[in-house]
Design a protein around this motif. Structure first.
Motif, PDB file in Angstrom:
ATOM      1  N   ALA A  40      -1.695  10.173   7.986  1.00 27.06           N
ATOM      2  CA  ALA A  40      -2.437   9.620   9.117  1.00 27.06           C
ATOM      3  C   ALA A  40      -3.355  10.670   9.717  1.00 27.06           C
ATOM      4  O   ALA A  40      -4.453  10.352  10.198  1.00 27.06           O
ATOM      5  N   ARG A  80      -6.601  10.862   7.662  1.00 22.47           N
ATOM      6  CA  ARG A  80      -7.498   9.741   7.929  1.00 22.47           C
ATOM      7  C   ARG A  80      -8.125   9.868   9.312  1.00 22.47           C
ATOM      8  O   ARG A  80      -9.292   9.521   9.503  1.00 22.47           O
ATOM      9  N   ALA A  81      -7.361  10.375  10.281  1.00 22.31           N
ATOM     10  CA  ALA A  81      -7.934  10.608  11.613  1.00 22.31           C
ATOM     11  C   ALA A  81      -9.015  11.674  11.547  1.00 22.31           C
ATOM     12  O   ALA A  81     -10.051  11.569  12.226  1.00 22.31           O
ATOM     13  N   ILE A 103     -12.224  10.105  10.050  1.00 22.24           N
ATOM     14  CA  ILE A 103     -12.941   9.282  11.029  1.00 22.24           C
ATOM     15  C   ILE A 103     -13.647  10.151  12.058  1.00 22.24           C
ATOM     16  O   ILE A 103     -14.783   9.873  12.461  1.00 22.24           O
ATOM     17  N   GLN A 162       1.514   4.474   6.886  1.00 20.13           N
ATOM     18  CA  GLN A 162       2.074   3.553   7.862  1.00 20.13           C
ATOM     19  C   GLN A 162       3.510   3.159   7.522  1.00 20.13           C
ATOM     20  O   GLN A 162       4.203   2.580   8.367  1.00 20.13           O
ATOM     21  N   GLU A 169      -1.068  -1.556   7.468  1.00 19.74           N
ATOM     22  CA  GLU A 169      -1.809  -0.673   6.577  1.00 19.74           C
ATOM     23  C   GLU A 169      -3.235  -1.155   6.319  1.00 19.74           C
ATOM     24  O   GLU A 169      -4.099  -0.373   5.954  1.00 19.74           O
ATOM     25  N   GLN A 183      -5.311  -1.850   8.427  1.00 20.77           N
ATOM     26  CA  GLN A 183      -6.193  -1.267   9.427  1.00 20.77           C
ATOM     27  C   GLN A 183      -6.711   0.100   9.028  1.00 20.77           C
ATOM     28  O   GLN A 183      -7.673   0.591   9.630  1.00 20.77           O
ATOM     29  N   SER A 184      -6.072   0.738   8.054  1.00 23.26           N
ATOM     30  CA  SER A 184      -6.530   2.055   7.596  1.00 23.26           C
ATOM     31  C   SER A 184      -6.558   2.113   6.072  1.00 23.26           C
ATOM     32  O   SER A 184      -6.245   3.148   5.480  1.00 23.26           O
ATOM     33  N   SER A 185      -6.916   1.019   5.438  1.00 24.49           N
ATOM     34  CA  SER A 185      -6.960   0.965   3.981  1.00 24.49           C
ATOM     35  C   SER A 185      -8.139   1.764   3.450  1.00 24.49           C
ATOM     36  O   SER A 185      -9.134   1.992   4.166  1.00 24.49           O
ATOM     37  N   LEU A 202     -11.960   2.448   5.094  1.00 27.16           N
ATOM     38  CA  LEU A 202     -12.527   3.786   5.280  1.00 27.16           C
ATOM     39  C   LEU A 202     -13.849   3.921   4.541  1.00 27.16           C
ATOM     40  O   LEU A 202     -14.789   4.551   5.038  1.00 27.16           O
ATOM     41  N   SER A 218      -2.613  14.569  15.006  1.00 20.68           N
ATOM     42  CA  SER A 218      -3.935  13.971  15.228  1.00 20.68           C
ATOM     43  C   SER A 218      -4.793  14.877  16.100  1.00 20.68           C
ATOM     44  O   SER A 218      -6.003  15.023  15.861  1.00 20.68           O
TER      45      SER A 218
END
Length: 493
Positions: free
Chosen positions: A14, A17-18, A21, A45, A86, A88-90, A94, A319
């Protein structure tokens, strides 16, 4: 083939991915590498799977007469909930945000230029960020590898998501380790009709928590049927037919499945870190206060560096580190990580009732050399909402200074994770305990619990002022007299 980027991020966590973004928001060209060898870590997730399982167990607790055949429905429901989360962040989502997502195994190379080599592509960038996280620790228990066991990564695959397939849920479980996930899962399995044995090496479950709170959780688990073995070491594990035997001293426990709840270890795969001069140990990658490794172009963040807060890993902390690392990697002006302010990061253990804390613990306050600390106590049975809901089990401890400054809090009650965030914001904004008494509070509501705890400060402060009306000035006069005598004696010498 060489491809140019501003930032290459390695990891399926996570935090990775953060970071991706955050880099896109800074208008950077980003590549996110998802290592195939991370297994289920491609789906971060899934860490929430035990929580989803606990929610369905809490609302649909089976009848105790069904102990012989625990249902697989809650497991499939939790799996479906995680699958929706999941999405939501697939990787597809991305990619739609402008992040180049690459799945595969690669490594760093230093010639002719520093790059990350993956599938015959050389990814060159201004900077690189390693956020691979950590994986479950493989214990050195004799026979454990041959017998087989489950970890958090493997737990979702225990029951297939296909609703038409008839599957058998393991009825007898042994959970080894004192990590919070083990305590949470032990209670959830008991609610689902399983027979659970929790084996820890420490003197109490949840060794990083206050003893009173840990004892209340332990009593709740034992009341629900969990057999707890404290200060117990597993000497060996073996298998007989379909039964697994856990040996503890001269006794043995027959179970159907074993779950390991030991601390994770940093995921340091063969990225050729030595070849590019990145220093690391078995505890993680070495970084400075700007999250920079020994190679000036390579940064690292999260649990791959071995960072933990309050004894546990925190997604909020990772994060935060990810955003700082991205900004330092892309800008010439570097920002230092302020871990001091993140000592006030809230943390929760999602048992029933849940436990949450922030800042200084009551044990730390008792052992502190400071003499101006006070611990306020409030019991949940005084909260009107708790009485109306028939959920009166729990209490809180708030550490305050003589002037009313809030330094920390511990809460164990219904909705403790939500209540602790009120105190976390108060600490961050440097509010005093008196300020909390002026906030409007709905009634009935669980927030009244915090209001009543703050009201206790007035009682304590009033009693203390009455007691110190004549005593404190006398002590201060004695100190001044003592200082004057010592000064005069030193002058004569």
């Amino acid at each position: 083939m060489a491809v140019e980027y501003d930032l290459v991020i390695i990891g399926a966590t996570a935090a990775a991915r953060a970071a991706a973004i955050e880099a896109v928001n800074l208008r950077a060209r980003v590549a996110l590498i998802l290592p195939q060898s991370s297994g289920d870590r491609l789906h971060p997730q899934r860490d929430f799977y035990p929580y989803a399982l606990a929610q369905i167990a809490k609302t649909n607790q089976p009848d105790r007469t069904r102990l012989q055949s625990p249902s697989s429905y809650p497991w499939k429901y939790a799996r479906a909930a995680i699958d929706r989360l999941e999405q939501q962040s697939s990787p597809a989502l991305l990619a739609a945000m402008g992040i180049d997502t690459i799945i595969g195994v690669g490594e760093f190379c230093r010639r002719p230029h520093l790059a990350f080599n993956i599938d015959r592509r050389y990814l060159r960038a201004r900077a690189y960020l390693i956020a691979t996280g950590s994986i479950a620790h493989y214990p050195l228990i004799p026979g454990i590898q041959e017998t087989g066991y489950l970890t958090l990564d493997r737990l979702p695959s225990l029951i297939d998501a296909n609703p038409k397939r008839q599957q058998v849920v393991p009825r007898r479980w042994a959970i080894i380790g004192s990590e919070s996930i083990g305590v949470e899962l032990a209670q959830t399995l008991a609610k689902l009709g399983c027979k659970v044995s929790l084996i820890v090496e420490t003197a109490q479950i949840l060794p990083y928590e206050d003893g009173d709170l840990a004892n209340l959780i332990q009593a709740q688990l034992e009341a629900e049927g969990v057999k707890i073995y404290l200060e117990t070491i597993v000497t060996s594990v073996s298998a007989e037919d379909t039964t697994k035997l856990v040996i503890i001293g001269t006794d043995s426990i027959a179970v159907d499945e074993i779950f390991i709840a030991l601390p994770d270890r940093p995921l340091l795969e063969s990225f050729n870190l030595v070849g590019v001069g990145v220093d690391y140990t078995e505890k993680g990658i070495s970084i400075d206060n700007k999250l920079q490794t020994s190679h000036r172009q390579i940064y690292a963040c999260g649990s791959v560096c071995g960072n933990v807060l309050g004894g546990y890993q925190s997604q909020s902390l990772t994060s935060y580190e990810a955003k700082i690392a991205v900004r330092n990697a892309l800008n010439w002006r570097k920002t230092k990580v302020d871990y001091q302010s993140y000592n006030y990061l809230p943390w929760a253990v999602y048992t029933d009732p849940p436990l949450a804390r922030v800042g200084m613990t009551s044990d730390a306050a008792i052992n502190s050399p400071r003499r101006d600390l006070t611990i306020l106590h409030q019991y949940f049975k005084t909260c009107p909402q708790a009485i109306l809901s028939n959920l009166t089990s729990g209490f809180c401890k708030i550490v305050v200074t003589r002037s009313g400054q809030i330094l920390g809090a511990e809460i164990i009650c219904e909705n403790a994770p939500e209540l602790i965030q009120i105190l976390a914001i108060a600490i961050q904004q440097k509010l005093t305990i008196v300020n909390l008494t002026t906030f409007p509070c709905l009634s009935p509501s669980y927030a009244e619990f915090i209001d009543r705890a703050a009201q206790e400060w007035h009682t304590y402060h009033r009693d203390r002022n009455y007691r110190s009306g004549w005593f404190d000035p006398l002590i201060e006069a004695f100190r001044q007299l003592s200082a004057a005598i010592q000064s005069r004696l030193s002058w004569w010498k």
